[in-house]
Design an enzyme around this catalytic site. Structure first.
Site, PDB file in Angstrom:
ATOM      1  N   TRP A 191       0.808  -1.219   0.000  1.00 29.38           N
ATOM      2  CA  TRP A 191       0.000   0.000   0.000  1.00 29.38           C
ATOM      3  C   TRP A 191       0.840   1.269   0.000  1.00 29.38           C
ATOM      4  O   TRP A 191       0.508   2.249  -0.671  1.00 29.38           O
ATOM      5  CB  TRP A 191      -1.009  -0.010   1.158  1.00 29.38           C
ATOM      6  CG  TRP A 191      -2.019  -1.092   0.938  1.00 29.38           C
ATOM      7  CD1 TRP A 191      -2.155  -2.250   1.655  1.00 29.38           C
ATOM      8  CD2 TRP A 191      -3.009  -1.165  -0.103  1.00 29.38           C
ATOM      9  NE1 TRP A 191      -3.156  -3.023   1.126  1.00 29.38           N
ATOM     10  CE2 TRP A 191      -3.700  -2.392   0.052  1.00 29.38           C
ATOM     11  CE3 TRP A 191      -3.379  -0.314  -1.143  1.00 29.38           C
ATOM     12  CZ2 TRP A 191      -4.744  -2.776  -0.794  1.00 29.38           C
ATOM     13  CZ3 TRP A 191      -4.415  -0.705  -1.996  1.00 29.38           C
ATOM     14  CH2 TRP A 191      -5.084  -1.915  -1.820  1.00 29.38           C
ATOM     15  N   ASP A 216      -1.131   6.719   6.380  1.00 33.73           N
ATOM     16  CA  ASP A 216      -2.240   5.858   5.958  1.00 33.73           C
ATOM     17  C   ASP A 216      -2.516   4.908   7.125  1.00 33.73           C
ATOM     18  O   ASP A 216      -1.701   4.048   7.444  1.00 33.73           O
ATOM     19  CB  ASP A 216      -1.826   5.086   4.697  1.00 33.73           C
ATOM     20  CG  ASP A 216      -2.896   4.100   4.232  1.00 33.73           C
ATOM     21  OD1 ASP A 216      -3.911   3.926   4.931  1.00 33.73           O
ATOM     22  OD2 ASP A 216      -2.689   3.488   3.162  1.00 33.73           O
ATOM     23  N   LYS A 253     -12.589  -1.353   7.375  1.00 31.00           N
ATOM     24  CA  LYS A 253     -11.842  -2.274   8.237  1.00 31.00           C
ATOM     25  C   LYS A 253     -12.303  -2.094   9.688  1.00 31.00           C
ATOM     26  O   LYS A 253     -13.012  -2.926  10.222  1.00 31.00           O
ATOM     27  CB  LYS A 253     -10.351  -2.038   8.072  1.00 31.00           C
ATOM     28  CG  LYS A 253      -9.927  -2.304   6.625  1.00 31.00           C
ATOM     29  CD  LYS A 253      -8.627  -1.660   6.295  1.00 31.00           C
ATOM     30  CE  LYS A 253      -8.316  -1.685   4.811  1.00 31.00           C
ATOM     31  NZ  LYS A 253      -8.331  -2.986   4.167  1.00 31.00           N
TER      32      LYS A 253
HETATM   33  C1  LIG Z   1      -3.251   0.220   4.288  1.00 30.53           C
HETATM   34  C2  LIG Z   1      -4.194   0.378   3.139  1.00 30.53           C
HETATM   35  N1  LIG Z   1      -4.157   1.514   2.432  1.00 30.53           N
HETATM   36  C3  LIG Z   1      -4.987   1.719   1.400  1.00 30.53           C
HETATM   37  C4  LIG Z   1      -5.887   0.769   1.002  1.00 30.53           C
HETATM   38  C5  LIG Z   1      -6.786   1.029  -0.180  1.00 30.53           C
HETATM   39  O1  LIG Z   1      -8.051   1.257   0.296  1.00 30.53           O
HETATM   40  P1  LIG Z   1      -9.315   1.427  -0.665  1.00 30.53           P
HETATM   41  O2  LIG Z   1      -9.613   0.099  -1.222  1.00 30.53           O
HETATM   42  O3  LIG Z   1     -10.360   1.962   0.278  1.00 30.53           O
HETATM   43  O4  LIG Z   1      -8.965   2.421  -1.712  1.00 30.53           O
HETATM   44  C6  LIG Z   1      -5.974  -0.437   1.711  1.00 30.53           C
HETATM   45  C7  LIG Z   1      -6.945  -1.471   1.304  1.00 30.53           C
HETATM   46  O5  LIG Z   1      -6.999  -2.565   1.803  1.00 30.53           O
HETATM   47  C8  LIG Z   1      -5.103  -0.629   2.806  1.00 30.53           C
HETATM   48  O6  LIG Z   1      -5.140  -1.761   3.503  1.00 30.53           O
END
Ligand SMILES: Cc1ncc(COP(=O)(O)O)c(C=O)c1O
Length: 360
Positions: A102, A171, A195
């Site tokens: 991520w 994040d 989550k």
């Molecule tokens: C740490 C992290 N950042 C970003 C995301 C991306 O999130 P989204 O699917 O809401 O765009 C995720 C998705 O699992 C994640 O676990």
């Protein structure tokens, strides 16, 4: 009806009292004669829902004055673009720390909108957190960005890095609300709601006032933090149902005793699972112990051919969504706030039975 233990990484399990409340509210919300899904976002009824969720988030997290809270659509991935667009001019450099899938995605997206310096990259294995003293920092960086918890690789920062006066952008999609947080240390925090904060469709952004309008460049209005702050996150139609569910989840967190209680439960859940993995010859987790995620526990089996069978038999036993992310394979158990300790106990006991049945 039989409820399973859902170890999915998100959309993830919701607390049972929240589901009960949604069920009760569904036909008619608060004497309105309609469900929340049908309420206009500018109606007084939804106004109360919206303000209530923000108030709860502020009290549960202890958000200091001087920070705005935004309830935005688009998922955490949209913030990968919103962060550079709101904080950096095209010529400025942002420092990105890459510790997994991520944070890599965030760095790649930012590179479309400003210069990016990868301050550290733990790939390809992503099994540790790099020492901040060794990061390649840009002297006048627009910001430093990292992912507190890597949902796929199962690597988590157990400390908040000190980046001096440079805004720190975090994040927290898979870690927000799992333990107390010192928000003063951050310029921007964001998290997808699916989550620990409810359901998909909503991303919470907490941004320090002085960072609003920082980049001085045109930003699409729906991801312009200034526009969204000015309009109470209602420049356009917000994800109303997800916002309502976030309020219920926050009420539940508060009723259960707040973040210290969530932290204690997180600790118990992850200790139980890592202890079982470490005590076994069949299962393994290769993340450096000091940086193991409290929330997303990836593990492999000494014979990878057994992993699909494990996931299948576990599902038949009511333990679902244990397959690892398609990019890394293996297995993974996500242990968000809504996962009862009994769910982890049942998983650990299933793992033991599975291993014993294989014994010659
Ligand atoms: C740490 C992290 N950042 C970003 C995301 C991306 O999130 P989204 O699917 O809401 O765009 C995720 C998705 O699992 C994640 O676990």
């Amino acid at each position: 009806m039989t409820r399973v233990y859902n170890f999915g990484s998100g959309p993830a399990m919701l607390p049972a009292p929240v589901l009960d409340r949604i069920t009760a509210d569904l036909p008619e919300f608060g004497g309105s004669g309609m469900s929340v899904m049908e309420l206009g976002h500018r109606s007084p009824g939804f106004g109360q829902v919206a303000a209530g969720a923000e108030g709860r988030l502020r009290s549960v997290l202890g958000i200091p004055d001087g920070y705005r809270v935004l309830f935005l659509p688009g998922g955490a991935s949209l913030q990968f673009a919103a962060v550079p667009l709101n904080l950096a001019s095209p010529a400025q450099t942002a420092d990105h720390v890459v510790t997994g899938h991520w944070s890599r995605r965030a760095a790649d997206e930012a590179a479309r909108f400003c210069r990016v310096q990868v301050a550290a990259d733990t790939g390809p294995d992503h099994s540790t957190v790099p020492e901040p003293g060794e990061w390649l920092r840009t002297a006048d960086a627009a910001y430093v960005a990292y992912a507190v918890n890597e949902t796929i690789h199962g690597v988590e920062f157990p400390f908040v890095p000190d980046v001096g006066e440079v805004p720190l952008v975090a994040d927290m999609s898979s870690t927000l609300l799992s333990r107390p947080l010192d928000l003063d240390r951050f310029g921007v925090v964001y998290a997808g709601a699916q989550k620990n904060l409810g359901i998909a469709g909503l991303t919470v952004v907490i941004v320090r006032d002085d960072l609003i309008g920082r980049s001085g460049r045109p930003v699409p209005a729906v991801i312009d933090w200034g526009e969204m702050a000015r309009t109470g996150s209602m420049l356009n139609t917000p994800p109303t149902f997800a916002w309502y569910v976030a309020g219920l989840v926050l009420d539940w967190v508060a009723d259960e005793g707040g973040l210290p209680v969530m932290e204690e439960r997180s600790r118990r859940r992850k200790d139980l699972l890592y202890d079982a993995i470490d005590a076994s010859d069949l299962y393994a987790n290769t993340v450096e112990p000091a940086f193991r995620s409290w929330t997303n526990v990836p593990f492999t089996m000494s014979d990878p051919a057994l992993e699909a069978r494990f996931a299948e038999e576990a599902a038949a036993a009511g333990l679902v969504n244990l397959a690892g992310h398609r990019s890394v394979g293996g297995l993974r158990a996500s242990l968000y706030n809504a996962m009862p300790i009994e769910g982890v106990e049942t998983l650990v006991s299933f793992m033991g039975d599975f291993e014993r049945l294989l014994a010659p």
